[in-house]
Design a protein around this motif. Structure first.
Motif, PDB file in Angstrom:
ATOM      1  N   VAL A  37       7.055  30.316  21.227  1.00  0.00           N
ATOM      2  CA  VAL A  37       7.037  31.650  21.958  1.00  0.00           C
ATOM      3  C   VAL A  37       6.814  33.041  21.138  1.00  0.00           C
ATOM      4  O   VAL A  37       6.137  33.798  21.377  1.00  0.00           O
ATOM      5  CB  VAL A  37       8.418  31.821  22.652  1.00  0.00           C
ATOM      6  N   SER A  38       7.006  32.641  19.872  1.00  0.00           N
ATOM      7  CA  SER A  38       7.005  33.820  18.715  1.00  0.00           C
ATOM      8  C   SER A  38       5.246  34.081  18.443  1.00  0.00           C
ATOM      9  O   SER A  38       4.731  35.072  18.446  1.00  0.00           O
ATOM     10  CB  SER A  38       7.809  33.520  17.712  1.00  0.00           C
ATOM     11  N   LYS A  39       4.531  32.794  18.610  1.00  0.00           N
ATOM     12  CA  LYS A  39       3.123  32.978  18.333  1.00  0.00           C
ATOM     13  C   LYS A  39       2.382  33.569  19.508  1.00  0.00           C
ATOM     14  O   LYS A  39       1.436  34.542  19.362  1.00  0.00           O
ATOM     15  CB  LYS A  39       2.534  31.501  17.942  1.00  0.00           C
ATOM     16  N   ALA A  40       3.061  33.127  20.558  1.00  0.00           N
ATOM     17  CA  ALA A  40       2.450  33.805  21.857  1.00  0.00           C
ATOM     18  C   ALA A  40       2.428  35.255  22.140  1.00  0.00           C
ATOM     19  O   ALA A  40       1.514  36.067  22.323  1.00  0.00           O
ATOM     20  CB  ALA A  40       2.779  33.039  22.973  1.00  0.00           C
ATOM     21  N   PHE A  41       3.925  35.664  21.592  1.00  0.00           N
ATOM     22  CA  PHE A  41       4.077  37.184  21.617  1.00  0.00           C
ATOM     23  C   PHE A  41       3.215  37.988  20.527  1.00  0.00           C
ATOM     24  O   PHE A  41       2.645  38.941  20.947  1.00  0.00           O
ATOM     25  CB  PHE A  41       5.492  37.477  21.123  1.00  0.00           C
ATOM     26  N   GLY A  42       2.830  37.202  19.600  1.00  0.00           N
ATOM     27  CA  GLY A  42       2.235  37.838  18.282  1.00  0.00           C
ATOM     28  C   GLY A  42       0.733  38.141  19.075  1.00  0.00           C
ATOM     29  O   GLY A  42       0.246  39.035  18.703  1.00  0.00           O
ATOM     30  N   THR A  43       0.258  37.043  19.696  1.00  0.00           N
ATOM     31  CA  THR A  43      -1.004  37.175  20.072  1.00  0.00           C
ATOM     32  C   THR A  43      -1.244  38.187  21.341  1.00  0.00           C
ATOM     33  O   THR A  43      -2.228  39.027  21.211  1.00  0.00           O
ATOM     34  CB  THR A  43      -1.451  35.738  20.829  1.00  0.00           C
ATOM     35  N   LEU A  44      -0.149  38.240  22.135  1.00  0.00           N
ATOM     36  CA  LEU A  44      -0.301  39.444  23.191  1.00  0.00           C
ATOM     37  C   LEU A  44      -0.225  40.748  22.430  1.00  0.00           C
ATOM     38  O   LEU A  44      -0.859  41.722  23.044  1.00  0.00           O
ATOM     39  CB  LEU A  44       0.719  39.100  24.174  1.00  0.00           C
ATOM     40  N   LYS A  45       0.349  40.719  21.400  1.00  0.00           N
ATOM     41  CA  LYS A  45       0.684  42.104  20.643  1.00  0.00           C
ATOM     42  C   LYS A  45      -0.578  42.809  19.926  1.00  0.00           C
ATOM     43  O   LYS A  45      -0.844  43.853  19.948  1.00  0.00           O
ATOM     44  CB  LYS A  45       1.818  41.949  19.776  1.00  0.00           C
ATOM     45  N   HIS A  46      -1.453  41.516  19.291  1.00  0.00           N
ATOM     46  CA  HIS A  46      -2.286  41.946  18.551  1.00  0.00           C
ATOM     47  C   HIS A  46      -3.610  41.409  18.818  1.00  0.00           C
ATOM     48  O   HIS A  46      -4.743  41.808  17.976  1.00  0.00           O
ATOM     49  CB  HIS A  46      -2.116  41.206  17.083  1.00  0.00           C
ATOM     50  N   ALA A  47      -3.978  40.900  19.969  1.00  0.00           N
ATOM     51  CA  ALA A  47      -5.272  40.188  20.332  1.00  0.00           C
ATOM     52  C   ALA A  47      -6.190  41.371  20.551  1.00  0.00           C
ATOM     53  O   ALA A  47      -5.850  42.160  21.468  1.00  0.00           O
ATOM     54  CB  ALA A  47      -5.374  39.083  21.497  1.00  0.00           C
ATOM     55  N   TYR A  48      -7.420  40.932  20.247  1.00  0.00           N
ATOM     56  CA  TYR A  48      -8.435  42.094  20.864  1.00  0.00           C
ATOM     57  C   TYR A  48      -9.024  41.634  22.070  1.00  0.00           C
ATOM     58  O   TYR A  48      -9.530  42.642  22.855  1.00  0.00           O
ATOM     59  CB  TYR A  48      -9.586  42.195  19.786  1.00  0.00           C
ATOM     60  N   GLN A  49      -9.360  40.419  22.161  1.00  0.00           N
ATOM     61  CA  GLN A  49      -9.748  39.821  23.456  1.00  0.00           C
ATOM     62  C   GLN A  49      -8.897  38.632  23.838  1.00  0.00           C
ATOM     63  O   GLN A  49      -8.532  37.832  23.134  1.00  0.00           O
ATOM     64  CB  GLN A  49     -11.134  39.436  23.239  1.00  0.00           C
ATOM     65  N   LEU A  50      -8.904  38.886  25.419  1.00  0.00           N
ATOM     66  CA  LEU A  50      -7.942  37.509  25.840  1.00  0.00           C
ATOM     67  C   LEU A  50      -8.997  37.094  27.186  1.00  0.00           C
ATOM     68  O   LEU A  50      -9.024  37.994  28.009  1.00  0.00           O
ATOM     69  CB  LEU A  50      -6.525  37.993  26.204  1.00  0.00           C
ATOM     70  N   ASP A  51      -9.194  35.778  27.205  1.00  0.00           N
ATOM     71  CA  ASP A  51      -9.742  35.257  28.440  1.00  0.00           C
ATOM     72  C   ASP A  51      -8.300  34.961  29.444  1.00  0.00           C
ATOM     73  O   ASP A  51      -7.220  35.064  28.998  1.00  0.00           O
ATOM     74  CB  ASP A  51     -10.673  34.206  28.319  1.00  0.00           C
ATOM     75  N   GLU A  52      -8.468  34.764  30.771  1.00  0.00           N
ATOM     76  CA  GLU A  52      -7.563  34.424  31.588  1.00  0.00           C
ATOM     77  C   GLU A  52      -6.613  33.329  31.308  1.00  0.00           C
ATOM     78  O   GLU A  52      -5.288  33.599  31.349  1.00  0.00           O
ATOM     79  CB  GLU A  52      -8.256  34.499  33.186  1.00  0.00           C
ATOM     80  N   GLU A  53      -7.232  32.086  30.762  1.00  0.00           N
ATOM     81  CA  GLU A  53      -6.524  31.170  30.688  1.00  0.00           C
ATOM     82  C   GLU A  53      -5.504  31.504  29.444  1.00  0.00           C
ATOM     83  O   GLU A  53      -4.299  31.080  29.471  1.00  0.00           O
ATOM     84  CB  GLU A  53      -7.448  30.008  30.310  1.00  0.00           C
TER      85      GLU A  53
END
Length: 347
Positions: free
Chosen positions: A266-282
């Motif tokens: 969950v913490s990793k997913a939160f960090g991804t959403l906080k800092h990712a530059y690009q995200l595909d739908e999946e």
């Protein structure tokens, strides 16, 4: 010029106030056909257009559609058809419609009626409520209004006649969308689905798969429409949903006591959403699902269930385009939108 389907308000009615923790959405469809005409795929295309306009008038007289909007499929752009697919969770391939089919959307955007697609009329109702009886009551009320002007194809032996034998009988399909991340990530989902196995119910993902559940969403649907009453059908689907909800709640309670590796995920997913530059739908759906679980377990603070549920149903291409400033580079736009919406959230 903006139309109903290009307005941001189109997305706001169902999902922005969705506070459900596990039962995220309900979808119900009634299939009905005219007694006096062949199924749509057996009619000449020239007459199909005429029949669509003929059916428009009794629909306009229905109380639930008086302030609604009518469209011909040929007038809708590909992105608008995709939006219908994403928003209504109905499983129809709107891109396959040839153009003479019609569509009515009510003023609340909960109800939409397809005209001359697979069947003469398909009444669809979708919202975030878990009150199936209320949804069914609305559809039946509309059907009763229509029967004042239309006679539906009905057999004493087989019930309502539909273009697919799978829908004959009640002509009723019910889908329940459950968010089951604890069961899925704790590897308990197969055990639960097997335990709740029934010839009358089947389980899929929102993409129609049975082995990979995008966003940890499991869709329960009735498999039986013939030989059962509408009440029995609804009760069966509802009962199976409650069994899975109870199992998911127990799994979440165990996570509160022993978080294991899932809290780290969950913490990793939160960090991804906080800092990712690009995200595909999946990837966005995967991370949002884990963060939604984090919100429910109070591992993530300052983020409401309503906000994350709204994001959950806004990640599709066409839904996203209504919420961002540009349709270019949607993975970047998706990441930027999420970062903005969860800006104040923290672990």
């Amino acid at each position: 010029m903006k139309t109903l389907l290009s307005s941001k308000n189109f997305l706001s009615n169902n999902w922005a106030k969705n506070s459900n923790s596990i039962w995220l959405a309900s979808s119900m469809r009634l299939y009905r056909n005219l007694k006096t005409h062949n199924f749509p795929h057996k009619l000449e295309s020239s007459f199909l257009s005429e029949l669509t306009h003929m059916l428009k008038h009794p629909l306009e007289n229905c109380s639930q559609l008086k302030k609604g909007h009518f469209f011909l499929m040929k007038d809708l752009k590909p992105d608008e058809r995709q939006l219908l697919f994403e928003y209504y969770l109905a499983g129809h391939n709107y891109q396959s419609f040839h153009g003479q089919e019609g569509l009515f959307i009510d003023s609340t955007h909960n109800l939409h009626v397809l005209i001359n697609t697979s069947d003469h009329l398909v009444l669809n109702y979708v919202n975030s409520s878990n009150h199936l009886e209320d949804i069914f009551s609305k559809l039946i009320h509309m059907e009763n209004e229509l029967t004042k002007e239309i006679e539906f194809a009905f057999s004493p032996k087989f019930g309502f006649l539909t273009s697919s034998i799978d829908d004959c009988g009640t002509g009723l399909n019910v889908d329940i969308f459950l968010h089951l991340p604890a069961l899925i990530h704790m590897k308990k989902i197969d055990e639960q689905l097997e335990k709740n196995a029934s010839h009358s119910i089947f389980y899929t993902s929102i993409q129609g798969q049975s082995d990979v559940f995008l966003g940890d969403l499991v869709v329960l649907s009735n498999q039986q429409t013939l030989g059962v009453s509408e009440e029995q059908l609804i009760k069966s689907v509802h009962s199976h949903a409650l069994n899975l909800i109870i199992a998911e709640k127990k799994a979440r309670e165990s996570l509160k006591k022993e978080p294991s590796n899932l809290k780290n995920n969950v913490s990793k997913a939160f960090g991804t959403l906080k800092h990712a530059y690009q995200l595909d739908e999946e990837e966005a759906m995967h991370c949002l699902s884990l963060c939604k679980l984090g919100v429910e377990l109070e591992w993530i603070q300052n983020l409401s269930v309503e906000k994350i549920n709204e994001l959950f149903f806004s990640m599709g291409k066409s839904s996203l385009q209504l919420r961002v400033s540009s349709s270019e580079d949607l993975p970047s736009q998706r990441a930027t939108l999420i970062k903005k919406e969860i800006e104040k959230a923290s672990l």
